[in-house]
Design a protein around this motif. Structure first.
Motif, short mmCIF file in Angstrom:
data_model
loop_
_atom_site.label_atom_id
_atom_site.label_comp_id
_atom_site.label_asym_id
_atom_site.label_seq_id
_atom_site.Cartn_x
_atom_site.Cartn_y
_atom_site.Cartn_z
N ILE A 114 58.87 41.06 60.06
CA ILE A 114 59.89 41.62 59.17
C ILE A 114 60.59 40.47 58.46
N THR A 115 60.80 40.60 57.17
CA THR A 115 61.34 39.51 56.35
C THR A 115 62.48 40.00 55.48
N TRP A 116 63.55 39.23 55.43
CA TRP A 116 64.63 39.47 54.48
C TRP A 116 64.71 38.29 53.53
N ASN A 117 64.71 38.56 52.24
CA ASN A 117 64.85 37.52 51.23
C ASN A 117 66.24 37.59 50.61
N PHE A 118 67.00 36.53 50.82
CA PHE A 118 68.34 36.43 50.25
C PHE A 118 68.26 35.66 48.93
N ALA A 119 69.40 35.43 48.32
CA ALA A 119 69.44 34.66 47.08
C ALA A 119 69.14 33.19 47.36
N PHE A 120 68.66 32.50 46.33
CA PHE A 120 68.45 31.05 46.37
C PHE A 120 67.46 30.61 47.44
N GLY A 121 66.51 31.48 47.80
CA GLY A 121 65.44 31.08 48.70
C GLY A 121 65.74 31.19 50.18
N MET A 122 66.94 31.59 50.57
CA MET A 122 67.24 31.74 52.00
C MET A 122 66.57 33.01 52.52
N ALA A 123 66.04 32.94 53.75
CA ALA A 123 65.30 34.08 54.30
C ALA A 123 65.47 34.15 55.81
N ALA A 124 65.35 35.36 56.35
CA ALA A 124 65.39 35.61 57.79
C ALA A 124 64.10 36.31 58.19
N TYR A 125 63.56 35.95 59.37
CA TYR A 125 62.28 36.48 59.81
C TYR A 125 62.35 36.94 61.27
N GLY A 126 61.57 37.96 61.58
CA GLY A 126 61.39 38.39 62.95
C GLY A 126 59.95 38.83 63.13
N SER A 127 59.38 38.61 64.30
CA SER A 127 57.99 39.01 64.52
C SER A 127 57.77 39.39 65.98
N GLU A 128 56.71 40.13 66.21
CA GLU A 128 56.33 40.50 67.56
C GLU A 128 54.83 40.76 67.64
N THR A 147 65.21 30.42 57.36
CA THR A 147 65.16 29.23 56.52
C THR A 147 66.37 29.21 55.60
N GLY A 148 66.88 28.03 55.34
CA GLY A 148 67.99 27.88 54.40
C GLY A 148 67.50 27.87 52.97
N GLY A 149 68.37 28.17 52.04
CA GLY A 149 67.98 28.18 50.63
C GLY A 149 68.12 26.82 49.98
N TRP A 150 67.63 26.72 48.77
CA TRP A 150 67.73 25.45 48.05
C TRP A 150 69.14 25.21 47.52
N TYR A 151 69.94 26.28 47.38
CA TYR A 151 71.32 26.12 46.93
C TYR A 151 72.14 25.54 48.08
N PRO A 152 72.95 24.51 47.84
CA PRO A 152 73.62 23.79 48.94
C PRO A 152 74.59 24.62 49.77
N THR A 153 75.05 25.77 49.27
CA THR A 153 76.01 26.56 50.05
C THR A 153 75.32 27.64 50.90
N TYR A 154 73.98 27.64 50.92
CA TYR A 154 73.23 28.62 51.72
C TYR A 154 72.57 27.91 52.89
N ASN A 155 72.71 28.49 54.09
CA ASN A 155 72.16 27.82 55.26
C ASN A 155 71.84 28.84 56.36
N TYR A 156 70.68 28.67 57.01
CA TYR A 156 70.34 29.49 58.18
C TYR A 156 71.03 28.92 59.40
N MET A 157 71.68 29.79 60.20
CA MET A 157 72.44 29.33 61.35
C MET A 157 71.70 29.59 62.67
N SER A 158 71.42 30.86 62.99
CA SER A 158 70.79 31.17 64.28
C SER A 158 70.27 32.60 64.28
N CYS A 159 69.55 32.96 65.36
CA CYS A 159 69.10 34.34 65.55
C CYS A 159 68.88 34.59 67.03
N ASN A 160 68.86 35.86 67.40
CA ASN A 160 68.54 36.22 68.78
C ASN A 160 67.88 37.59 68.80
N VAL A 161 67.14 37.86 69.87
CA VAL A 161 66.42 39.12 70.04
C VAL A 161 66.88 39.78 71.33
#
Length: 216
Positions: A114-128, A147-161
């Motif tokens: 499962i994939t979420w695409n945010f603005a500026f290239g930031m994305a969240a992923y989950g798989s099983e 993954t973090g985006g190319w825009y400097p104010t976008y950043n991936y922090m963490s995830c949990n299942v």
């Protein structure tokens, strides 16, 4: 400094609008797609920001993943199915009457992403990856990342299942949670505003995958 702060504020405003428009939940009318062995099916949300893919593994893919004990090559393969918008199913545990986890005549392994695409290239992923014998789940292995985006104010922090049921049950129920920063302050090294996408689904021993609810 004023320009940097303005950039961060504008970025956060754009993100807020993006997130507001992408919020969603299970659809009123369930959608169902089928993936025969070796095939991949994909569902994309109406706004195009959320994507779910389901793949039914071939015997060689099962072997390459080291999962032949859960899906013997002599067993009849089971096609996977992707369902979006159906209500949750009650979990059932196998009894002493049905002790075996792997049915000798039919079994399969499947993989979802499962994939979420945010603005500026930031994305969240989950798989099983999971396996089943047509009734009971015999193997499950979920993961998440971002993954973090190319825009400097976008950043991936963490995830949990959060996982429940699974092996020995008719289903595995999982909830993914991500922490995505939409207003990262590079100078101070901190996040001024967060987004918290999530997904809740059930993966069944018969190869069915039900996306119950999601929010990006």
């Amino acid at each position: 400094m004023i320009i940097k702060r303005l950039g961060a504020i504008v970025g956060a405003a754009v993100a807020a609008l993006t997130l507001a428009s992408s919020a969603s939940a299970a659809t009123a009318t369930p959608t169902m797609l089928t993936a025969p062995t070796g095939h991949t099916i994909t569902w994309v949300s109406p706004d195009g920001k959320t994507k779910v893919s389901l793949h039914t593994m071939t015997a060689s893919e099962v072997a390459a993943a080291g999962l032949t004990k859960y899906a013997p090559p002599t067993a009849k393969p089971i096609s996977g199915s992707l369902v979006v918008g159906s209500s949750a199913t009650a979990p059932t545990h196998r009894t002493a009457v049905t002790p075996n986890l792997v049915h000798p005549n039919a079994s399969g392994c499947w993989s979802e992403t499962i994939t979420w695409n945010f603005a500026f290239g930031m994305a969240a992923y989950g798989s099983e990856d999971w396996c089943g014998d047509g009734t009971w789940v015999s193997y499950t292995s979920p993961s998440c990342w971002g993954t973090g985006g190319w825009y400097p104010t976008y950043n991936y922090m963490s995830c949990n299942v959060n996982s429940s049921y699974g092996v020995g049950w008719n289903l595995a129920q999982l909830t993914y949670h991500w922490d995505m920063c939409i207003a990262w302050v590079p100078v101070g090294g901190y996040c001024a505003e967060h987004a918290y996408p999530y997904a809740e689904y059930q993966a069944f021993g018969n190869g069915s995958f039900n996306l119950i609810s999601y929010h990006s």
